[in-house]
Design an enzyme around this catalytic site. Structure first.
Site, short mmCIF file in Angstrom:
data_model
loop_
_atom_site.label_atom_id
_atom_site.label_comp_id
_atom_site.label_asym_id
_atom_site.label_seq_id
_atom_site.Cartn_x
_atom_site.Cartn_y
_atom_site.Cartn_z
N TYR A 254 0.56 -0.91 -0.41
CA TYR A 254 0.17 0.05 -0.07
C TYR A 254 1.09 1.51 0.49
O TYR A 254 1.83 1.33 0.78
CB TYR A 254 -0.86 -0.05 1.16
CG TYR A 254 -1.19 1.24 1.33
CD1 TYR A 254 -3.45 1.28 0.69
CD2 TYR A 254 -1.35 2.59 2.00
CE1 TYR A 254 -3.43 2.46 1.05
CE2 TYR A 254 -1.74 3.62 1.94
CZ TYR A 254 -3.84 3.49 1.34
OH TYR A 254 -3.95 4.34 1.78
N GLU B 128 -3.75 7.59 -3.48
CA GLU B 128 -3.09 6.58 -3.37
C GLU B 128 -3.61 5.41 -4.34
O GLU B 128 -4.26 4.79 -5.05
CB GLU B 128 -5.09 6.51 -2.90
CG GLU B 128 -5.13 5.04 -1.89
CD GLU B 128 -6.61 4.94 -1.14
OE1 GLU B 128 -5.81 4.47 0.53
OE2 GLU B 128 -7.17 4.95 -1.43
#
Length: 439
Positions: A144, A232
């Protein structure tokens, strides 16, 4: 994004916490295909993909084999949770694997032109007008990675984890040590040594270490150049070929940067937004739709919050937050009334204006114009104080409309709550009682 969202919610007053907020964002959301295009322009590696708007286009792309035989089809909506969402066709999930052109077309026909419902879309869902078709890639590891503007770090911060492909909010709660935070000095930017250090902490080695650091540097450059407040990547992967890929991308851009980010803002998709949000933006109004029955038209955020609280205190529920600002015109006031009264739940309207920069007579002209043009049949309680208040009262008094003036805020709030209750009771009893404004 949860970090920012949760911070805002903690600061919200009781009147907002008690009512579900259905609208208003302070940033531009970009579709995934737009975000992936920005990554490509920045020299960042992404899977091969194509965008389709019809099932036939999907079939043609799948048949061409340009993306391989196995395809990942992803519905394009401006909301999260699509993987676990449900379409109005009954199809489960907004991300699907397909293994033939016929299957791809069949799946696309159940997505395109239909609405997808997720935990973040609300009960109205979101329309799916475009799909991304991606090649299937095999990966060694998933990570991530995000860049965000965070107040508690006084600027940009990298938020990353070795546990990619999962919900970062859940990881942050269950395994907080798995989250790496790296604040960035806005003046010096992200330096190569810092990027290499982060990549090493994530477990990248050898050639992948340098490429991961280079990808982070490019992502940060894009973050700054495009006035992004959240970027993101979930997941950031090391592929089976040893190369680094951004498999998915979510980008939110600062609303205030529209004047210098024209190309980005031209990608805005208003079909994904509530029409009231679109109308409010066009009219330059600060509007948030709520679930109450009393419409509010106020100038100044502080007074708007106080108005909502006092309505709540007297047993009512505000139907919206609407701040017309300090320089609103009569036309904007009329637009504000149109926004408020378009909500079928609104039983009464409370106008509370303290005229400093904002002139009360301009507000009065807008109220009268709205009552006339929109043919309003619900009670309007008006409290005006400040600049040209006497002129405003004269305009309302001579308008031939039954608009109820009130000098005291507390009295005004009591009155509008009582009127809303009367209208609500009449409607619930199916009694054809209307509050007719023209005398």
């Amino acid at each position: 994004m949860a970090f920012i969202r949760n911070s805002l919610f903690k600061l919200a007053p009781a009147s907002i916490k008690s009512i579900s907020i259905t609208q208003k964002r302070f940033y531009l959301l970009l579709h995934e295909y737009v975000s992936m295009g920005l990554l490509e322009e920045a020299g960042i590696r992404v899977p091969k993909y194509r965008v389709a708007e019809t099932p036939d286009q999907v079939y043609h792309i799948a048949s061409s084999q340009e993306l391989g035989n196995d395809l990942v089809i992803k519905a394009q909506i401006l909301a999260g949770g699509r993987g676990k969402g449900t379409f109005d066709t009954g199809l489960k999930g907004g991300v699907k694997m397909t293994y033939s052109p016929d299957e791809a077309k069949q799946v696309a026909s159940k997505m395109l032109g239909h609405r997808l419902y997720t935990k973040q879309t609300g009960r109205e869902g979101k329309p799916v007008n475009k799909l991304i078709l991606c090649e299937k890639l095999f990966t060694r590891r998933e990570y991530y990675f995000a860049l965000a503007l965070e107040r508690r770090f006084d600027g940009p911060v990298i938020i990353t984890s070795t546990q990619g492909g999962s919900h970062i909010e859940e990881i942050a709660v269950e395994h907080p040590d798995a989250i790496i935070h790296h604040p960035i000095d806005i003046h010096t930017g992200l330096e190569l040594n810092d990027a290499l250090n982060i990549a090493e902490r994530l477990g990248f080695r050898n050639e992948a270490l340098q490429e991961a650091a280079d990808t982070m540097m490019k992502l940060y450059k894009l973050f700054i150049e495009k006035d992004i407040i959240l970027l993101e990547i979930n997941p950031l992967t090391e592929g089976a070929d040893g190369k680094i890929y951004c498999m998915d991308c979510k980008i939110n851009v600062d609303d205030n940067s529209e004047y210098r980010q024209h190309a980005v803002f031209n990608q805005k998709d208003n079909t994904q937004k509530d029409w009231r949000d679109v109308k409010a933006e066009e009219s330059n109004l600060n509007y948030i739709g709520l679930d109450g029955e009393i419409g509010c038209l106020v100038n100044g955020a502080g007074l708007a919050m106080a108005t909502m609280d006092i309505i709540k205190l007297h047993g009512g529920n505000p139907a919206n937050f609407l701040d017309v600002g300090g320089g609103a015109s009569a036309a904007q006031v009329k637009d504000a009334f149109e926004l408020i009264t378009a909500d079928p739940r609104v039983q009464a309207v409370f106008v509370n204006i303290f005229g400093g920069i904002m002139r009360c007579d301009v507000i009065a002209q807008g109220i009268v114009a709205a009552a006339k043009e929109l043919k309003l049949t619900i009670p309007i309680v008006v409290r005006l104080q400040g600049t040209r208040v006497d002129d405003a009262k004269a305009i309302i008094a001579t308008s031939q409309f039954k608009i109820l003036p009130c000098d005291d805020l507390d009295d005004g709030a009591r009155l509008v709550v009582k009127l809303a209750q009367i209208v609500s009771l009449a409607r619930s009893a199916s009694i054809a009682v209307q509050f007719e404004l023209p005398i």
